[in-house]
Design a protein around this motif. Structure first.
Motif, PDB file in Angstrom:
ATOM      1  N   THR A 188       0.836  -1.197   0.000  1.00 19.61           N
ATOM      2  CA  THR A 188       0.000   0.000   0.000  1.00 19.61           C
ATOM      3  C   THR A 188       0.873   1.249   0.000  1.00 19.61           C
ATOM      4  N   PRO A 189       0.654   2.164  -0.945  1.00 20.04           N
ATOM      5  CA  PRO A 189       1.406   3.428  -0.890  1.00 20.04           C
ATOM      6  C   PRO A 189       0.919   4.274   0.285  1.00 20.04           C
ATOM      7  N   LEU A 190       1.867   4.835   1.006  1.00 23.50           N
ATOM      8  CA  LEU A 190       1.544   5.662   2.175  1.00 23.50           C
ATOM      9  C   LEU A 190       2.384   6.932   2.139  1.00 23.50           C
ATOM     10  N   PRO A 191       1.910   7.989   2.799  1.00 24.84           N
ATOM     11  CA  PRO A 191       2.774   9.174   2.966  1.00 24.84           C
ATOM     12  C   PRO A 191       4.021   8.768   3.766  1.00 24.84           C
ATOM     13  N   ALA A 192       5.111   9.426   3.465  1.00 26.22           N
ATOM     14  CA  ALA A 192       6.385   9.070   4.095  1.00 26.22           C
ATOM     15  C   ALA A 192       6.332   9.043   5.624  1.00 26.22           C
ATOM     16  N   PRO A 193       5.730  10.034   6.294  1.00 24.53           N
ATOM     17  CA  PRO A 193       5.714   9.973   7.764  1.00 24.53           C
ATOM     18  C   PRO A 193       4.967   8.748   8.299  1.00 24.53           C
ATOM     19  N   GLN A 194       3.869   8.401   7.668  1.00 25.21           N
ATOM     20  CA  GLN A 194       3.105   7.232   8.113  1.00 25.21           C
ATOM     21  C   GLN A 194       3.900   5.956   7.869  1.00 25.21           C
ATOM     22  N   TYR A 195       4.541   5.867   6.711  1.00 27.86           N
ATOM     23  CA  TYR A 195       5.377   4.715   6.384  1.00 27.86           C
ATOM     24  C   TYR A 195       6.497   4.572   7.416  1.00 27.86           C
ATOM     25  N   MET A 196       7.169   5.687   7.723  1.00 24.02           N
ATOM     26  CA  MET A 196       8.282   5.646   8.676  1.00 24.02           C
ATOM     27  C   MET A 196       7.811   5.272  10.078  1.00 24.02           C
ATOM     28  N   ASN A 197       6.657   5.765  10.488  1.00 25.08           N
ATOM     29  CA  ASN A 197       6.114   5.381  11.804  1.00 25.08           C
ATOM     30  C   ASN A 197       5.879   3.877  11.864  1.00 25.08           C
ATOM     31  N   LEU A 198       5.265   3.341  10.830  1.00 22.26           N
ATOM     32  CA  LEU A 198       5.007   1.894  10.794  1.00 22.26           C
ATOM     33  C   LEU A 198       6.312   1.113  10.769  1.00 22.26           C
ATOM     34  N   LEU A 199       7.273   1.590   9.982  1.00 24.59           N
ATOM     35  CA  LEU A 199       8.561   0.906   9.885  1.00 24.59           C
ATOM     36  C   LEU A 199       9.303   0.905  11.217  1.00 24.59           C
ATOM     37  N   MET A 200       9.376   2.053  11.860  1.00 24.60           N
ATOM     38  CA  MET A 200      10.088   2.135  13.134  1.00 24.60           C
ATOM     39  C   MET A 200       9.389   1.307  14.211  1.00 24.60           C
ATOM     40  N   ASP A 201       8.059   1.299  14.211  1.00 25.58           N
ATOM     41  CA  ASP A 201       7.321   0.447  15.152  1.00 25.58           C
ATOM     42  C   ASP A 201       7.620  -1.025  14.901  1.00 25.58           C
ATOM     43  N   TRP A 202       7.640  -1.411  13.626  1.00 22.42           N
ATOM     44  CA  TRP A 202       7.895  -2.811  13.259  1.00 22.42           C
ATOM     45  C   TRP A 202       9.300  -3.233  13.685  1.00 22.42           C
TER      46      TRP A 202
END
Length: 157
Positions: free
Chosen positions: A110-124
């Motif tokens: 799913t394409p996401l805005p960069a801040p949302q993507y980074m939040n999910l990535l850092m949480d993961w």
């Protein structure tokens, strides 16, 4: 505390405090050795070389956590300049777009805005680092069919 500092340490923001190693543990000692080798110069091969007599898994775990902490600090300094409006897509330049997929909410890339993507990535990543099955922080000794867990600190007392 200043308003700027309160914003940096706000739990709802993307900045996370460093994950620390317990003093007195083997991983703490490996962390100190890694920091000393990284501070000593630019020979990256020597900096990441497994010290003689050390466990490869512990050495890798220390470097993974250190890398995560460094990326966290870097991202924490630039995240306020990348909003959903200014960074509507997580990309690696004009030719690459990163899409998020997980086992929970985003079943397909799913394409996401960069801040949302980074939040999910850092949480993961943080979940992986905190997962005892991937990065155990205790030693398990099997005695007569029973597992007994000891933290590094307990073993060294």
């Amino acid at each position: 505390m200043s308003i700027a500092l309160k914003q940096v340490f706000n739990k709802d923001k993307t900045f996370r405090p460093k994950r620390r190693f317990e003093p007195g543990t083997q991983r703490f000692e490996l962390h100190k050795r890694a920091q000393a080798s990284l501070s000593s110069g630019l020979d990256l091969r020597a900096a990441v070389k497994l010290p003689q007599g050390e466990d490869l898994n512990d050495w890798v775990a220390v470097h993974v956590v250190d890398f995560f902490n460094r990326i966290n600090l870097i991202y924490g300094t630039v995240c306020e300049f990348c909003t959903e409006k200014s960074c509507p897509v997580m990309s690696g330049g004009p030719r690459y777009e990163y899409r998020w997929q997980d086992e929970h909410k985003y079943k397909k890339p799913t394409p996401l805005p960069a801040p949302q993507y980074m939040n999910l990535l850092m949480d993961w990543i943080e979940m992986q680092i905190n997962n005892e099955d991937i990065f155990p922080t205790s030693i398990v000794i099997t005695a007569r069919g029973q597992e007994i867990a000891f933290t590094g600190e307990q073993c060294c007392q």
